[in-house]
Structure formats: structure tokens, C-alpha cells
Scaffold this motif. Structure first.
Motif, PDB file in Angstrom:
ATOM      1  N   ILE A  77     -11.371  -2.617  16.367  1.00 29.34           N
ATOM      2  CA  ILE A  77     -11.192  -3.704  15.398  1.00 29.34           C
ATOM      3  C   ILE A  77     -11.523  -5.036  16.086  1.00 29.34           C
ATOM      4  O   ILE A  77     -12.000  -5.968  15.455  1.00 29.34           O
ATOM      5  CB  ILE A  77      -9.760  -3.709  14.805  1.00 29.34           C
ATOM      6  CG1 ILE A  77      -9.702  -4.613  13.565  1.00 29.34           C
ATOM      7  CG2 ILE A  77      -8.717  -4.152  15.828  1.00 29.34           C
ATOM      8  CD1 ILE A  77      -8.456  -4.451  12.721  1.00 29.34           C
ATOM      9  N   HIS A  78     -11.272  -5.086  17.390  1.00 31.42           N
ATOM     10  CA  HIS A  78     -11.759  -6.207  18.200  1.00 31.42           C
ATOM     11  C   HIS A  78     -13.082  -5.779  18.821  1.00 31.42           C
ATOM     12  O   HIS A  78     -13.139  -4.777  19.534  1.00 31.42           O
ATOM     13  CB  HIS A  78     -10.721  -6.566  19.278  1.00 31.42           C
ATOM     14  CG  HIS A  78      -9.477  -7.154  18.691  1.00 31.42           C
ATOM     15  ND1 HIS A  78      -8.221  -6.848  19.121  1.00 31.42           N
ATOM     16  CD2 HIS A  78      -9.329  -8.040  17.665  1.00 31.42           C
ATOM     17  CE1 HIS A  78      -7.337  -7.539  18.396  1.00 31.42           C
ATOM     18  NE2 HIS A  78      -7.987  -8.260  17.508  1.00 31.42           N
ATOM     19  N   PRO A  79     -14.132  -6.520  18.518  1.00 29.10           N
ATOM     20  CA  PRO A  79     -15.483  -6.026  18.809  1.00 29.10           C
ATOM     21  C   PRO A  79     -15.761  -5.729  20.271  1.00 29.10           C
ATOM     22  O   PRO A  79     -16.515  -4.819  20.589  1.00 29.10           O
ATOM     23  CB  PRO A  79     -16.383  -7.157  18.314  1.00 29.10           C
ATOM     24  CG  PRO A  79     -15.514  -8.332  18.106  1.00 29.10           C
ATOM     25  CD  PRO A  79     -14.138  -7.821  17.850  1.00 29.10           C
ATOM     26  N   GLY A  80     -15.144  -6.482  21.159  1.00 29.07           N
ATOM     27  CA  GLY A  80     -15.394  -6.254  22.575  1.00 29.07           C
ATOM     28  C   GLY A  80     -14.662  -5.046  23.122  1.00 29.07           C
ATOM     29  O   GLY A  80     -14.914  -4.617  24.243  1.00 29.07           O
ATOM     30  N   GLU A  81     -13.762  -4.489  22.317  1.00 23.62           N
ATOM     31  CA  GLU A  81     -12.902  -3.425  22.832  1.00 23.62           C
ATOM     32  C   GLU A  81     -13.533  -2.074  22.524  1.00 23.62           C
ATOM     33  O   GLU A  81     -12.955  -1.203  21.885  1.00 23.62           O
ATOM     34  CB  GLU A  81     -11.498  -3.634  22.269  1.00 23.62           C
ATOM     35  CG  GLU A  81     -11.034  -5.048  22.645  1.00 23.62           C
ATOM     36  CD  GLU A  81      -9.703  -5.498  22.066  1.00 23.62           C
ATOM     37  OE1 GLU A  81      -9.045  -4.697  21.385  1.00 23.62           O
ATOM     38  OE2 GLU A  81      -9.334  -6.660  22.311  1.00 23.62           O
ATOM     39  N   VAL A  82     -14.780  -1.940  22.981  1.00 22.68           N
ATOM     40  CA  VAL A  82     -15.608  -0.782  22.623  1.00 22.68           C
ATOM     41  C   VAL A  82     -15.108   0.522  23.220  1.00 22.68           C
ATOM     42  O   VAL A  82     -15.472   1.607  22.741  1.00 22.68           O
ATOM     43  CB  VAL A  82     -17.096  -1.022  22.991  1.00 22.68           C
ATOM     44  CG1 VAL A  82     -17.751  -1.957  21.989  1.00 22.68           C
ATOM     45  CG2 VAL A  82     -17.245  -1.582  24.406  1.00 22.68           C
TER      46      VAL A  82
ATOM     47  N   LEU B 259     -16.955 -12.245  21.651  1.00 24.75           N
ATOM     48  CA  LEU B 259     -16.255 -12.745  20.474  1.00 24.75           C
ATOM     49  C   LEU B 259     -14.947 -12.022  20.295  1.00 24.75           C
ATOM     50  O   LEU B 259     -14.757 -10.908  20.763  1.00 24.75           O
ATOM     51  CB  LEU B 259     -17.114 -12.653  19.211  1.00 24.75           C
ATOM     52  CG  LEU B 259     -17.397 -11.289  18.601  1.00 24.75           C
ATOM     53  CD1 LEU B 259     -17.924 -11.452  17.201  1.00 24.75           C
ATOM     54  CD2 LEU B 259     -18.372 -10.504  19.442  1.00 24.75           C
ATOM     55  N   ARG B 260     -14.010 -12.705  19.619  1.00 23.08           N
ATOM     56  CA  ARG B 260     -12.679 -12.152  19.434  1.00 23.08           C
ATOM     57  C   ARG B 260     -12.662 -11.086  18.361  1.00 23.08           C
ATOM     58  O   ARG B 260     -12.061 -10.051  18.513  1.00 23.08           O
ATOM     59  CB  ARG B 260     -11.696 -13.277  19.083  1.00 23.08           C
ATOM     60  CG  ARG B 260     -10.304 -12.822  18.686  1.00 23.08           C
ATOM     61  CD  ARG B 260      -9.617 -12.067  19.797  1.00 23.08           C
ATOM     62  NE  ARG B 260      -8.256 -11.652  19.420  1.00 23.08           N
ATOM     63  CZ  ARG B 260      -7.572 -10.726  20.056  1.00 23.08           C
ATOM     64  NH1 ARG B 260      -8.092 -10.090  21.087  1.00 23.08           N
ATOM     65  NH2 ARG B 260      -6.359 -10.405  19.670  1.00 23.08           N
ATOM     66  N   SER B 261     -13.306 -11.385  17.199  1.00 23.03           N
ATOM     67  CA  SER B 261     -13.114 -10.407  16.136  1.00 23.03           C
ATOM     68  C   SER B 261     -14.244 -10.384  15.127  1.00 23.03           C
ATOM     69  O   SER B 261     -15.297  -9.845  15.404  1.00 23.03           O
ATOM     70  CB  SER B 261     -11.765 -10.610  15.465  1.00 23.03           C
ATOM     71  OG  SER B 261     -11.372  -9.444  14.832  1.00 23.03           O
TER      72      SER B 261
ATOM     73  N   LEU C  67      -6.745   1.786  18.689  1.00 22.83           N
ATOM     74  CA  LEU C  67      -7.251   1.776  20.065  1.00 22.83           C
ATOM     75  C   LEU C  67      -7.918   0.451  20.408  1.00 22.83           C
ATOM     76  O   LEU C  67      -8.881   0.035  19.759  1.00 22.83           O
ATOM     77  CB  LEU C  67      -8.225   2.942  20.252  1.00 22.83           C
ATOM     78  CG  LEU C  67      -7.597   4.315  19.991  1.00 22.83           C
ATOM     79  CD1 LEU C  67      -8.664   5.401  19.923  1.00 22.83           C
ATOM     80  CD2 LEU C  67      -6.578   4.647  21.063  1.00 22.83           C
ATOM     81  N   HIS C  68      -7.381  -0.186  21.432  1.00 24.44           N
ATOM     82  CA  HIS C  68      -7.833  -1.508  21.885  1.00 24.44           C
ATOM     83  C   HIS C  68      -8.079  -1.469  23.399  1.00 24.44           C
ATOM     84  O   HIS C  68      -7.795  -0.488  24.058  1.00 24.44           O
ATOM     85  CB  HIS C  68      -6.735  -2.545  21.613  1.00 24.44           C
ATOM     86  CG  HIS C  68      -6.525  -2.863  20.166  1.00 24.44           C
ATOM     87  ND1 HIS C  68      -6.682  -4.123  19.656  1.00 24.44           N
ATOM     88  CD2 HIS C  68      -6.153  -2.086  19.107  1.00 24.44           C
ATOM     89  CE1 HIS C  68      -6.420  -4.123  18.362  1.00 24.44           C
ATOM     90  NE2 HIS C  68      -6.093  -2.890  18.000  1.00 24.44           N
ATOM     91  N   THR C  69      -8.570  -2.592  23.942  1.00 25.24           N
ATOM     92  CA  THR C  69      -8.520  -2.847  25.376  1.00 25.24           C
ATOM     93  C   THR C  69      -8.013  -4.275  25.544  1.00 25.24           C
ATOM     94  O   THR C  69      -8.137  -5.066  24.604  1.00 25.24           O
ATOM     95  CB  THR C  69      -9.904  -2.759  26.052  1.00 25.24           C
ATOM     96  OG1 THR C  69     -10.723  -3.820  25.587  1.00 25.24           O
ATOM     97  CG2 THR C  69     -10.589  -1.434  25.793  1.00 25.24           C
ATOM     98  N   SER C  70      -7.552  -4.691  26.716  1.00 26.61           N
ATOM     99  CA  SER C  70      -7.341  -3.903  27.889  1.00 26.61           C
ATOM    100  C   SER C  70      -5.945  -4.171  28.413  1.00 26.61           C
ATOM    101  O   SER C  70      -5.205  -4.932  27.828  1.00 26.61           O
ATOM    102  CB  SER C  70      -8.379  -4.281  28.960  1.00 26.61           C
ATOM    103  OG  SER C  70      -8.179  -5.651  29.340  1.00 26.61           O
TER     104      SER C  70
ATOM    105  N   THR D 280      -2.831   0.950  21.445  1.00 27.44           N
ATOM    106  CA  THR D 280      -3.077   1.334  22.830  1.00 27.44           C
ATOM    107  C   THR D 280      -4.046   0.348  23.465  1.00 27.44           C
ATOM    108  O   THR D 280      -5.155   0.160  22.969  1.00 27.44           O
ATOM    109  CB  THR D 280      -3.661   2.758  22.894  1.00 27.44           C
ATOM    110  OG1 THR D 280      -2.664   3.666  22.440  1.00 27.44           O
ATOM    111  CG2 THR D 280      -4.040   3.131  24.321  1.00 27.44           C
ATOM    112  N   GLU D 281      -3.601  -0.279  24.539  1.00 25.17           N
ATOM    113  CA  GLU D 281      -4.471  -1.181  25.294  1.00 25.17           C
ATOM    114  C   GLU D 281      -5.061  -0.368  26.448  1.00 25.17           C
ATOM    115  O   GLU D 281      -4.410  -0.155  27.477  1.00 25.17           O
ATOM    116  CB  GLU D 281      -3.681  -2.397  25.795  1.00 25.17           C
ATOM    117  CG  GLU D 281      -3.142  -3.289  24.666  1.00 25.17           C
ATOM    118  CD  GLU D 281      -4.226  -4.076  23.926  1.00 25.17           C
ATOM    119  OE1 GLU D 281      -5.392  -4.090  24.374  1.00 25.17           O
ATOM    120  OE2 GLU D 281      -3.904  -4.675  22.880  1.00 25.17           O
ATOM    121  N   LEU D 282      -6.277   0.097  26.243  1.00 20.85           N
ATOM    122  CA  LEU D 282      -6.929   0.965  27.216  1.00 20.85           C
ATOM    123  C   LEU D 282      -7.420   0.164  28.423  1.00 20.85           C
ATOM    124  O   LEU D 282      -7.675  -1.034  28.314  1.00 20.85           O
ATOM    125  CB  LEU D 282      -8.123   1.656  26.555  1.00 20.85           C
ATOM    126  CG  LEU D 282      -7.796   2.498  25.313  1.00 20.85           C
ATOM    127  CD1 LEU D 282      -9.007   2.575  24.393  1.00 20.85           C
ATOM    128  CD2 LEU D 282      -7.334   3.886  25.717  1.00 20.85           C
TER     129      LEU D 282
HETATM  130 ZN   LIG Z   1      -7.474  -5.767  20.658  1.00 22.04          ZN
END
Ligand SMILES: [Zn+2]
Length: 550
Positions: free
Chosen positions: A72-77, A130-132, A266-269, A332-334
Motif C-alpha cells: 500500500i506504500h509504494p516503496g515497500e515492495v 514517494l510515500r503513497s 505487509l509493509h517495510t521496514s 508487518t514491517e518487513l
Molecule cells: Zn508502510
């Protein structure tokens, strides 16, 4: 391990590759997988949802279900890749691995690997950070504001940092222990050389004045656009809760699938699991809900080493999931590069002492040299900036070192978290009709007795919060008569909820995870005794047992 559609999990997939993978997987595993578009993104891309279950043991809507989304956050691939790995692991191991087979026979998984496809595409195919959302908000003129805008000035594909020698004002200096490391100028320190550090970029309408740094371009945060504790002060929250098509797609998907009892976002980090409650102390949460939330997270900690942490955020998917739907949900912050470098993240966050910070940063650089062959950090390189003159550009790779694992470390991140997601799915309620008996009472009148049991860890309502909110319908037991059979009294019995074994082990004795239901039926003289009993639990499954049994 790899399924019939091999993607290796050693690189990050673009949107068309994700789409291709999902299509081919749905085609290669027709008995297990169905692909649909859950909705469209701001730029009109399909937000794919893959449903996984063994269709031969029942349709997904009749089974308890786990919802999983990523990115959902683009950088959190990494989130996308973990979701895809979960799909891959499940389809590849069905019929080979006992646990996977059991999960797909008894449960459904709804997996939406890339819920913000526009943002992720920009992130993966350009240097942009970018954030979102890609929708510019709240100020449409943001690109025209004066000051420094982040751009890839030297054309190396990354937006890093620029250091500029400035002995008067500079707030940084070079560490004596490693020339790559910039350390803060100490209070009262006068002996330079000192530097200013800016994000890599160009300055709008620059005429030598002090430089104001503009925030990254995109102000929206899709994971603050959910209708729980939303108000206009939520940073990046949007115009109103659910205003953004991506958030609305998620909300509507979950509402359309009332069998969902667990959510994994599912997110990072950072390397931890954010859990509920977000906006009030734990002792205000229902004790059993808290116990279940923490015990399931504990299974994850055992596999990944990631601790569970109380979330401070509001208006997020997972807050909404618990507070409005009574669903157990984790963010989850991967990926934790600090842990890999031997630094405790909590320590890192608490550190103020500049000498301690320097030691920690040296550890990170040593890890970069050791494990990444130095590729995570770009050395300061002289560059003639068209506006600032001579600068040096360098720093940590923001995308595939800081925010996401370097590709060669991706697969292990995927594996351990997919295993945890399976544990969460395994904890869902699961109802069975364990006994069905018919006793003759008086000629044509017979008594039918059914025993229904919840084999799951969680109760059939999943949480007490769901009960309190009325977010989960009460279970129903119903006798479905065959031809020539009359039910004397009510065929459809309200059943409340069955407890799960999360309630057990205390002084109160074993949990009330079973219930007995009785009906009286009258059988016509010419008819045979044929009927079925159905037990319908919104989150624990819909099961049916026929009589006579085949
Ligand atoms: Zn996130």
C-alpha cells in the motif's frame, strides 16, 4: 522450491510481471486459485486479488479466511514479494506438505499482492521516492513551490544525498574513523571542515538564497485513509475516510468477504509486527483478544525473530479491521538492516549520544562491506551541480538497502514471513459437525441430535470485540428436511458462538468449544428418513452433514 510459474524471488517484480505471474498461476492451478480484479487504482490499474483454496473441499466463501495484502506504500515492495511468495509456497506445496494441504482444504486465502500499483510502478521504474499515492495532495501546485526538489541529478538512477563544504554554517563533518560517514557537528565545535547535507535535487528559481528543502512530492498516505479514528488531522489522511480508490477497494473487498477473520498487511521496514490496540492502552482491550493477538504474533517472533509492537498509528487498515470489524490484524514491517548489522533497533531509536551513534553507523558500514560487498552505500563522488557548483553525491541506497532488502536477501525475508502468515491462518476458527444421531421416539416421530465443535484456536466470532460490535453474525444450526419430513418446532436454531482453545487452560476448565443441538422430526409413512444438518458460522465456516450418511 518453486511452483509451475517460476519467478525466483531474487528481484522485485513490476506491475506487468506481477499481473503475468498471477494470471499464469491461476491458469496452472485451476483447482486451487482464482484471479479477479478487486478494483481500480487512481491511474486505472487493476488491483488483483487471488483467492486460494482447494475448491474440491468447498467454495472459499464457506471457509474461514485470511486476507493478505502488500505494498500500500509504494516503496515497500518487499510486501508484494512476500505476498507472492505465500501464493507460490501454497500452490507448490499443496498435496506435498501436510500443513499446506490442511490449510487449503479447510481455509481460504485472499491475497492482494500489490494494492497500490501506480505508486509501486513509479518507485520501481524511476528514481522517485514517494510515500503513497501518485495523486498530488493536498496542494496541486506543490511542484512549483520554491526550494529544493528531490531529483536524480547525476543520473545514477538513485536519489541520494549531496554534501557541500560550508565551514561557517555546516552542521556535519566527516568521521575520522571512516571517510564515508558523516557525523553531526558537536555543540560549540569550531574546527572544520564542516558540510551541509541536502537531498539530491535541483532548486526551483535558485538565486543563491538559503535553500528550503521541499518534502517528497506526495502528501497522501493511503494507509491513513481508513474509517477508524479518521479525522482531518491524520497526516496524509486524504479528503475523507475511504476517499482514495485503493483504500476503498480494500475496505469493500473485506466487507464483501465476511468470512475474513484475520488480516496481514505487509509493509517495510524495521523488522517487527504492529498490533492493536493503536489508540488506547492495552488494559482497555478485551483480555482474550489481547491474549490471542499476542500469542499469534509470538508464533511469528519464533520464526522471524521480529517482536510485536503496539502500533501508534490511527486510520490504518489494521486499526479499522479490529476496531470496526473485530478482526485480528497485523501490520508487518518487513526487513531490518539494523539487526543484520548487529544493532538493536530499539537501541538505535533511543540513541542520542553522538559517539554511540557513530559506533552504530560504523557497524552499518561494516555490514555493508561484509555482506553487501560495499554495494549498499555509494561513496561520496564529486559532481559539478549546475546551481550549487562543486558538491559530492553519495549515501545509502534508499530503495534496495534501507527500505527493502537487496535482491539477494529477498527470498529469506519472504520465506520466514510466509510461514508466519500460515500460522495466523491456522489459528482461525474451524467448525465441524462431529456427531449426528437419530433416535425413534414414538412411531413416526424421531429425535435428531447433532454435536458441533470448533477445532480452531480462535472462537467462531474471532474476537470478543466482534461480538460487542455485532460485526459477526451469530452461528446458526439448521435442520434441512428431505421430502416427507416435517420439523416439529424450529428448524433454524440460534447458536451463539463457539469458543476456541484460546479460552482454555484457566481455572474455568476447558473452553466451551462444542454445542449440542436437537430437533424433533416427523417422517411420513411412505418417506425415508433423509435430511441434512447445516451449521453456518460466518467466520468459522459453513458445514453440512447428511443423514443417512454415505
Ligand atoms: Zn508502510
Amino acid at each position: 522450491m518453486s511452483s509451475k510459474v517460476d519467478i525466483g524471488f531474487d528481484r522485485y517484480l513490476t506491475y506487468s510481471e506481477v499481473t503475468d505471474y498471477l494470471r499464469k498461476t491461476a491458469e496452472a492451478y485451476p483447482d486451487l486459485a482464482d484471479l479477479e480484479s478487486a478494483g481500480k487504482s487512481y491511474e486505472g490499474r487493476d488491483i488483483w486479488a487471488l483467492t486460494l483454496t482447494n475448491k474440491k473441499t468447498g467454495c472459499p466463501k464457506k471457509k474461514p479466511a485470511l486476507y493478505v495484502d502488500g505494498n500500500i506504500h509504494p516503496g515497500e515492495v518487499t510486501g508484494s514479494m512476500v505476498a507472492l511468495y505465500l501464493i507460490d509456497y501454497l500452490v507448490d506445496n499443496y498435496g506435498k506438505d501436510e500443513e499446506v494441504t490442511y490449510l487449503l482444504d479447510t481455509r481460504a486465502f485472499y491475497v492482494l499482492p500489490r494494492v497500490n500499483p501506480d505508486g509501486a510502478e513509479l518507485y520501481l521504474t524511476t528514481p522517485t521516492l514517494l510515500r503513497s499515492s501518485v495523486r498530488v495532495w493536498p496542494d496541486e501546485e506543490v511542484d512549483d513551490l520554491p526550494g529544493l526538489h528531490r531529483e536524480d541529478v547525476d543520473g545514477d538512477g538513485m536519489i541520494l544525498q549531496m554534501r557541500v563544504r560550508d565551514d561557517g554554517r555546516g552542521e556535519w563533518k566527516v568521521s575520522e574513523k571512516d571517510p564515508r560517514l558523516m557525523i553531526p557537528r558537536r555543540p560549540g565545535e569550531r574546527k572544520g571542515p564542516f558540510y551541509r547535507i541536502y537531498p539530491e535535487g535541483y532548486i526551483k528559481d535558485y538565486e543563491g538564497e538559503p535553500i528550503e528543502v521541499q518534502k517528497p512530492r506526495f502528501g497522501l498516505d493511503l494507509n491513513r485513509n481508513f474509517p477508524s479514528n479518521w479525522d482531518t488531522k491524520v497526516p496524509g489522511g486524504g479528503d475523507f475516510a475511504g476517499s482514495e480508490p485503493e483504500a476503498r477497494t480494500i475496505i469493500e473487498f473485506i466487507v464483501r468477504h465476511p468470512n475474513i477473520g484475520g488480516i496481514q498487511a505487509l509493509h517495510t521496514s524495521g523488522g517487527f509486527y504492529y498490533r492493536n490496540p493503536c489508540q488506547y492502552p492495552e488494559d482497555k482491550m478485551d483480555p482474550q483478544d489481547l491474549k490471542a493477538t499476542r500469542e499469534i504474533a509470538c508464533e511469528g517472533t519464533r520464526i522471524s525473530g521480529y517482536p510485536d509492537v503496539k502500533s501508534p498509528n490511527r486510520a490504518t487498515l489494521t486499526e479499522w479491521a479490529y476496531e470496526h470489524k473485530g478482526i485480528i490484524a497485523y501490520t508487518t514491517e518487513l526487513w531490518n538492516r539494523y539487526a543484520r548489522a548487529g544493532i538493536d533497533l530499539v537501541e538505535w531509536q533511543k540513541t542520542i549520544d553522538p559517539e554511540k551513534r557513530e559506533q552504530q553507523n560504523l557497524k552499518l558500514l561494516a555490514w555493508n562491506d561484509r555482506e553487501l560487498a560495499g554495494k549498499g552505500f555509494k561513496d561520496w563522488t564529486p559532481f559539478e551541480h549546475p546551481q550549487l557548483g562543486p558538491v559530492e553525491i553519495g549515501g545509502w541506497d534508499p530503495k534496495f538497502c534501507a527500505q527493502n532488502p537487496p535482491p539477494f536477501l529477498l527470498k529469506q525475508e519472504c520465506h520466514k514471513n510466509a510461514l508466519w502468515i500460515m500460522k495466523h491462518a491456522g489459528s482461525l476458527p474451524e467448525v465441524h459437525i462431529t456427531s449426528l444421531k437419530v433416535v425413534d421416539i414414538d412411531g413416526s416421530v424421531k429425535k435428531v441430535t447433532a454435536v458441533v465443535e470448533n477445532f480452531g484456536y480462535l472462537p467462531t466470532c474471532v474476537t470478543n470485540k466482534a461480538k460487542e460490535l455485532g460485526a459477526c453474525k451469530e452461528d446458526v444450526a439448521e435442520l434441512l428436511p428431505g421430502p416427507g419430513i416435517t420439523v416439529l418446532g424450529k428448524a433454524r436454531l440460534e447458536a451463539g458462538f463457539l469458543e476456541g482453545y484460546v479460552s482454555g487452560g484457566g481455572r474455568g476448565g476447558p473452553p466451551k468449544s462444542a454445542a449440542r443441538f436437537t430437533w424433533m422430526i416427523k417422517v411420513d409413512p411412505e418417506a425415508s428418513t433423509e435430511f441434512a444438518v447445516e451449521y453456518r458460522s460466518q467466520r468459522g465456516g459453513i458445514v453440512r452433514r447428511g443423514y443417512p450418511e454415505e
